[in-house]
Design a protein around this motif. Structure first.
Motif, PDB file in Angstrom:
ATOM      1  N   LYS A 175      -1.258 -33.236 -25.108  1.00 25.50           N
ATOM      2  CA  LYS A 175      -0.706 -32.493 -23.590  1.00 25.50           C
ATOM      3  C   LYS A 175      -1.614 -32.811 -22.844  1.00 25.50           C
TER       4      LYS A 175
ATOM      5  N   THR B 280      -4.950 -22.795 -20.357  1.00 26.27           N
ATOM      6  CA  THR B 280      -4.033 -22.201 -21.016  1.00 26.27           C
ATOM      7  C   THR B 280      -2.714 -23.277 -21.929  1.00 26.27           C
ATOM      8  N   ASP B 281      -2.744 -23.234 -23.122  1.00 26.79           N
ATOM      9  CA  ASP B 281      -1.916 -23.781 -23.975  1.00 26.79           C
ATOM     10  C   ASP B 281      -0.503 -23.963 -24.121  1.00 26.79           C
TER      11      ASP B 281
ATOM     12  N   ARG C 260      -7.677 -20.229 -23.964  1.00 24.73           N
ATOM     13  CA  ARG C 260      -8.431 -21.714 -24.710  1.00 24.73           C
ATOM     14  C   ARG C 260      -9.700 -21.704 -23.774  1.00 24.73           C
TER      15      ARG C 260
ATOM     16  N   TYR D   6      -5.532 -32.800 -25.194  1.00 20.14           N
ATOM     17  CA  TYR D   6      -5.475 -31.382 -25.795  1.00 20.14           C
ATOM     18  C   TYR D   6      -3.872 -32.256 -27.499  1.00 20.14           C
TER      19      TYR D   6
ATOM     20  N   PRO E 137      -1.618 -30.293 -28.902  1.00 22.84           N
ATOM     21  CA  PRO E 137      -0.834 -29.477 -28.948  1.00 22.84           C
ATOM     22  C   PRO E 137      -0.228 -28.693 -30.390  1.00 22.84           C
TER      23      PRO E 137
ATOM     24  N   PRO F 172      -4.591 -27.183 -31.430  1.00 21.07           N
ATOM     25  CA  PRO F 172      -5.507 -26.640 -30.081  1.00 21.07           C
ATOM     26  C   PRO F 172      -7.276 -25.886 -30.412  1.00 21.07           C
ATOM     27  N   GLU F 173      -6.839 -25.978 -31.632  1.00 19.01           N
ATOM     28  CA  GLU F 173      -8.392 -25.264 -31.789  1.00 19.01           C
ATOM     29  C   GLU F 173      -8.919 -26.237 -32.055  1.00 19.01           C
TER      30      GLU F 173
ATOM     31  N   ILE G 256      -9.788 -32.495 -27.911  1.00 18.03           N
ATOM     32  CA  ILE G 256      -9.936 -32.524 -26.702  1.00 18.03           C
ATOM     33  C   ILE G 256     -10.824 -32.883 -26.078  1.00 18.03           C
TER      34      ILE G 256
END
Length: 255
Positions: A167, A195-196, A202, A226, A228, A231-232, A237
């Protein structure tokens, strides 16, 4: 000769740099630098054993091998300059080398020169351990360089997949070091907020390098690519300049 003031010199410089990336001329420069560094290492190590050879023969005449030091050091210095400059043109980044870096090449040359010098001695004795140690160091550096190259290749493959599966969203630079007025650029860490898709804020920090003309500031816009689904996962990323959509865009800010 008239100057053409209808062409933007900044844009012309960027296009020239882009043409040099991956070029055969730049790659040839990298190889020439490698050869010079290797030869310089051989000559330096051989000359050091020349001094030992002189002591063993108790001769007042210095062996010819000693004079190779005068050529070895300039070869190393010039070779490093050629290699680093050509690598920058080839990759578009400072201190980014295609293939192996100059360290393994230098120690390989030193190891070769040490073996050459040790085998030229009439009595080697325990001195055989010197070329052995240097050979081990050269081997370890070569293995490390290969592993780093494999890691970069895997990272590039992940980025290739993420371009289609990930994404891309706008982001905000919350912190980036300021550079000294005399500095030509920055190699440092950038902090970006995004913002995811679930609405969670984040932050991600990435190390990159920028020329002065391309250096963003705190508060400027950026783009984040990143995963989706994860996302962490910081390893999935990438951060790029505003409007980034391609692999080339998302490698601009990464070292």
């Amino acid at each position: 000769m008239k100057n053409n003031n209808t062409i933007d010199p900044i844009e012309a410089r960027k296009q020239r740099i882009a043409r040099q990336k991956g070029s055969q001329a730049a790659l040839l420069g990298v190889l020439i630098g490698h050869v010079m560094i290797l030869l310089g290492g051989v000559l330096i190590a051989r000359s050091i054993f020349g001094f030992l050879e002189q002591d063993m023969t108790n001769s007042d005449e210095p062996p010819l091998a000693i004079f190779s030091m005068a050529a070895g050091l300039p070869f190393i210095i010039c070779g490093l300059f050629v290699h680093i400059s050509a690598s920058r043109r080839y990759t578009g980044k400072l201190l980014s080398f295609p293939g192996i870096g100059p360290g393994p090449v230098l120690f390989t040359g030193i190891a070769i020169g040490a073996w050459w010098g040790a085998l030229s001695l009439t009595k080697m004795g325990v001195l055989w351990i010197i070329p052995v140690i240097l050979t081990v160091i050269a081997g370890l550096l070569l293995i490390t360089s290969i592993l780093l190259r494999m890691k970069r290749s895997a990272k590039y493959e992940t980025l290739t997949r993420m371009i289609t599966e990930g994404k891309i969203i706008p982001a905000l630079i919350t912190d980036i070091p300021e550079i000294d007025p005399s500095s030509g650029g920055l190699i440092g860490t950038i902090t970006v907020k995004f913002t995811d898709v679930d609405g969670v804020d984040r932050w991600v920090q990435k190390t990159g390098q920028w020329k002065r003309s391309d250096l963003p500031k705190t508060g400027d816009a950026a783009t984040v690519l990143y995963d989706p689904k994860q996302p962490e996962n910081l390893s999935r990323i990438w951060v790029g300049p505003p409007g980034s959509t391609t692999i080339a865009d998302f490698t601009l800010w990464h070292s």
